[in-house]
Design an enzyme around this catalytic site. Structure first.
Site, PDB file in Angstrom:
ATOM      1  CG  ASP A 173     -42.885  75.846  11.236  1.00 50.04           C
ATOM      2  OD1 ASP A 173     -42.390  74.696  11.248  1.00 50.04           O
ATOM      3  OD2 ASP A 173     -42.645  76.682  12.125  1.00 50.04           O
ATOM      4  CG  HIS A 248     -40.780  72.934  13.953  1.00 50.05           C
ATOM      5  ND1 HIS A 248     -41.000  74.166  13.393  1.00 50.05           N
ATOM      6  CD2 HIS A 248     -39.766  73.113  14.839  1.00 50.05           C
ATOM      7  CE1 HIS A 248     -40.162  75.054  13.904  1.00 50.05           C
ATOM      8  NE2 HIS A 248     -39.399  74.438  14.787  1.00 50.05           N
ATOM      9  CB  SER A 610     -38.474  76.816  16.668  1.00 47.46           C
ATOM     10  OG  SER A 610     -37.588  76.754  15.593  1.00 47.46           O
TER      11      SER A 610
END
Length: 836
Positions: A173, A248, A610
């Site tokens: 990620d 994220h 996600s």
């Protein structure tokens, strides 16, 4: 040997000529100026395949884990000096730049060269495949309660203080913020040893200093060579370290494995306590995605390869390719093939389905060895509303406090100072600059501002509008939706002062009509002499739980699974499952910039597949903890067959079918929307029966694709002739059956293994429309550890071009229920003869 080539663009991949190469630049440019990153695989098998052959004798499990002390020996099997030697011999003094040597899952390397040099490499006898690099992109406080973890799955694991212990989840990620309390190792007094099977390291940089890792965060690396080579890496924004400059990565890691009981405080308001699904699991971070450009396959493959070599148990990928891979099948791309080797190594791989829904065949995760997760809602929602002086109530969004009384409403366009006009600034109504307004008019009133497409694009921000309101001493802000913003869905946005966003253009018209009708103007000059409209904001800090949930979100990518670039359907069901992915509170990087509204906060509310994927990664850790010998396919089976088909109220799970007004455009979800259904965390720990599939099964499937033999050889170093028979996707031993082209009739087998006690099962089914079917046996008794074969016979009764759906249910007398979704496109064909 042909070379598969792409040119990377900001919007995805641009296919080059099938002849070999064509220039993305002007033809007048000399050939040697066109350089690109290529991923090269060699014919010699990678370490994991060779080590697997050593262990195959006597190994009864389909998966295995590298034991301590093996990593050095495995690395020497594919020494980077061998890769260097091949490059030197191929180029003989020419310039080139090797980025990575891949040792473990793929035997090969990535290199920055010209197309002509890539062509030279492809002709080398040691080289199997040369593929141009391509781009990829990124695709909770209450969800543990919604999934029943505190009273269910966590109890089975000994409580949250031990849930997931000993399991390592690898996250590919945008990195991680190691200072976040969700990743501290002192949240419990219990001992917290690093698992002995993990051998990863933590990089030490200025952004990620010594001591950043601990017994919770046990590994951290970054991979950016492809991006740096291209000259697009921004060190001040992207951080050449595992540190998360986006947000994220920290978010997804904490959803899966964040510590339990961490207070969620945003804009000074408390929204409960956060926990990951497996709060005692360990985290290893492999940063290969970046805020400014996304990521590239060469870096992602390097991250996957390293994660497997380090000994992670689970890989969580909240990323998808920017475009469907070309070639004879979508499965043949460097990332999926690396993940196939990861599955062979016993690693369970979870990937987000993608945020490209709700159109059919929008799936961005393809292969049967990857567990693909779609996004669903959960039952917690934050609502806000405003009560107008005419007693009308309008609903909206905004994580904001309410007002204590009615306040006067004043439009930003009616509060301009003498030096500002809409002619000078057509966007002045968005309230981005307090110097444009007359503070005497705004002070103590509710300021009405416009919410336009510029907010969607990030050119204007909610945060800046509130800064304007604060500087003008306003009592709060009311945003109305610009009529040109049609169907845009808003997440609740944190607000420090009273405020609300009215997302509906129709409701915005009602607000403005009331406001305009309440103005008093001078009859002669027509100037406003009194602002008569008043309103009270109720506030949106308190959640309610009356929502019908789960439902499949409009953005969640849908099946059927595309087999190739011609959009033929694969006999593989995708997604595999859905999980909570909408409005998820989780950790946020202190320097995260992915969402401007949460900059500087330690938590953020995000939505997308996600967010759904790491829910499954964490729940898979609980299964791995309880069943350490489970293969990746057995974990996938346990999650799938135990899934629920019903929402909180007992009705069918619904799927949103449109981007605009999604709640007004929904219908019952099909397997192409939700796979096997919505995850049932507790039931997945006691599935009763499991479907198991091996690496050899996947190889037989790949070899069964027409024309695939050379591609399989290129990627795996294995010949299809070594497999005595090939199978179709429908014949893989998956917990679902998908037949994209049923010609007349067909029998499919499934083999189940009983991991529970002795039990007797009855079998029921509902046939897809246009198909008659029969399952045998209809009853069976099975002892613990035994296997049972199901024969499923399908016969087409009508022809169609669209899939129809059905289900097989196995009902055990000890309470186990096994759910098998079906998807069939029936075709009736007739043999005809003609005289010649």
């Amino acid at each position: 040997m042909g070379i598969l080539a792409f040119s990377v663009r900001s919007h995805g991949l641009f296919p080059l000529s099938a002849e070999g190469f064509c220039r993305a630049q002007d033809d007048s440019e000399p050939d040697d100026e066109i350089t690109a990153v290529y991923i090269v695989t060699l014919k010699q098998a990678p370490s994991v395949h060779r080590f697997a052959q050593e262990l195959r004798r006597g190994n009864k499990n389909h998966g295995f884990h590298k034991q301590n002390g093996t990593s050095g020996r495995l690395s020497r099997l594919n020494n980077p000096r061998v890769h260097d030697s091949i490059l030197r011999r191929a180029f003989k003094g020419e310039k080139y730049l090797k980025l990575y040597s891949y040792h473990y899952l793929i035997n090969g390397f990535s290199v920055f060269v010209t197309p002509q040099q890539a062509e030279k490499l492809s002709r080398r006898r040691e080289v199997a495949n040369v593929v141009s690099d391509f781009s990829v992109r990124t695709a909770t406080t209450h969800t543990p309660q919604f999934l029943g973890l505190p009273q269910g799955a966590w109890i089975q694991e000994g409580g949250y203080e031990t849930a997931g212990e000993g399991v390592v989840i690898g996250f590919i990620d945008t990195g991680i913020d190691p200072t976040h309390p969700s990743f501290a190792d002192d949240a419990s007094e219990h001992s917290y040893p690093v698992p002995s099977h993990f051998s990863g390291i933590c990089e030490v940089t200025r952004d990620f200093p010594s001591g950043s890792c601990n017994r919770k965060l046990i590994g951290a690396r970054h991979f950016a060579a492809s991006a740096i080579t291209r000259g697009i890496f921004n060190s001040s924004q992207d951080y050449a370290s595992p540190f998360d400059g986006d947000g994220h990565g920290s978010h997804t890691a904490s959803v899966a494995a964040g510590n339990h009981g961490i207070p969620v405080v945003v804009t000074g308001h408390h929204f409960g306590n956060a926990s990951g699904m497996a709060p005692r699991s360990h985290i290893a971070v492999y940063k290969a995605l970046y805020k400014s450009f996304g990521g590239f396959a060469a870096d992602v493959v390097a991250a996957i390869d390293q994660a497997a070599q380090d000994g992670v148990d689970i890989i969580s990928l909240s990323i998808t390719p920017n475009r469907r891979p070309p070639g004879i099948a979508t499965f043949f791309n460097p990332i999926d093939m690396a993940l196939l080797s990861a599955a062979k190594a016993g690693i369970f791989v979870v990937q987000a389905a993608g945020n490209t829904g709700p159109s059919p065949k929008s799936m961005s995760s393809f292969s049967p060895w990857i567990f693909t997760v779609g996004a669903a809602s959960h039952d917690r929602i934050y609502t806000n509303s405003i009560i107008l002086g005419n007693s009308l109530t309008i609903s909206g969004v905004g994580l904001a406090p309410g007002t204590d009384k009615m306040y006067t409403l004043i439009s930003a366009l009616h509060a301009l100072n003498n030096n500002t006009t809409t002619t000078d600034d057509m966007y002045v109504g968005e309230c981005q600059d307090s110097s444009n307004f007359n503070q005497d008019l705004v002070q103590g009133n509710l300021l009405i501002c416009s919410y336009s497409i510029r907010f969607v694009l990030g050119l204007s921000t909610i945060k800046q509008a509130f800064e304007t309101a604060k500087n003008l001493s306003a009592a709060g802000i009311v945003f109305y939706m610009d009529p040109f913003v049609i169907g845009f869905q808003l997440n609740p946005t944190p607000m420090k002062m009273p405020g609300i966003i009215i997302p509906s253009p129709d409701d915005s018209k009602i607000l403005l009509q009331y406001y305009n009708s309440s103005l008093e103007r001078d009859e002669v000059t027509k100037k406003i002499i009194k602002f008569g409209a008043v309103a009270c904001i109720l506030g949106g800090l308190k959640a309610n739980f009356s929502n019908s949930a789960p439902k499949i979100m409009y953005y969640s990518a849908r099946g059927p699974d595309p087999e190739d670039s011609f959009l033929d359907d694969a006999d593989i069901m995708k997604p595999n499952l859905v999980a909570p992915g909408n409005s998820i509170w989780a950790a946020w990087s202190s320097l995260g910039t992915d969402s401007v509204e949460f900059q500087g906060e330690s938590f953020a509310m995000m939505s997308g597949t996600s967010m759904a994927a790491p829910h499954i990664a964490g729940l898979a850790a609980l299964i791995k903890q309880k069943f350490p010998s489970f293969s990746p396919s057995a974990i996938a089976s346990a999650l799938s067959t135990s899934a629920t088909l019903y929402d909180k109220n007992g009705g069918p799970i619904m799927a949103q079918r449109a981007y605009a007004k999604p709640d007004e455009n929904q219908s019952p979800a099909t397997p192409f929307d939700m796979g096997s259904g919505f995850v049932n965390a507790t039931a997945s720990l006691d599935p009763g029966l499991v479907f198991d599939a091996s690496y050899n099964d996947y190889m037989s499937f790949l070899c069964g694709i027409n024309g695939s033999s050379p591609v399989v050889l290129n990627y795996t170093g294995q010949n299809c002739w070594a497999y005595n028979s090939t199978i179709s996707g429908a014949d893989l031993n998956l917990p679902s059956i998908t037949i994209a082209r049923l010609n007349q009739s067909r029998t499919v087998q499934r083999t189940l293994t009983n991991i529970a006690g002795n039990e007797t099962y009855s079998v029921g089914w509902s046939a897809p429309f246009g198909v008659s079917m029969k399952v045998s046996p209809t009853h069976f008794s099975i002892a613990s550890g035994e296997k049972q074969v199901l024969n499923v016979f399908f016969n087409a009764t009508t022809s169609g071009t669209a899939a129809s759906f059905g289900r097989i249910g196995l009902f055990g007398n000890q309470g186990h229920i096994v759910n098998i979704p079906l998807s069939v496109v029936a075709r009736l064909s007739y043999n005809a003869t003609t005289n010649s």
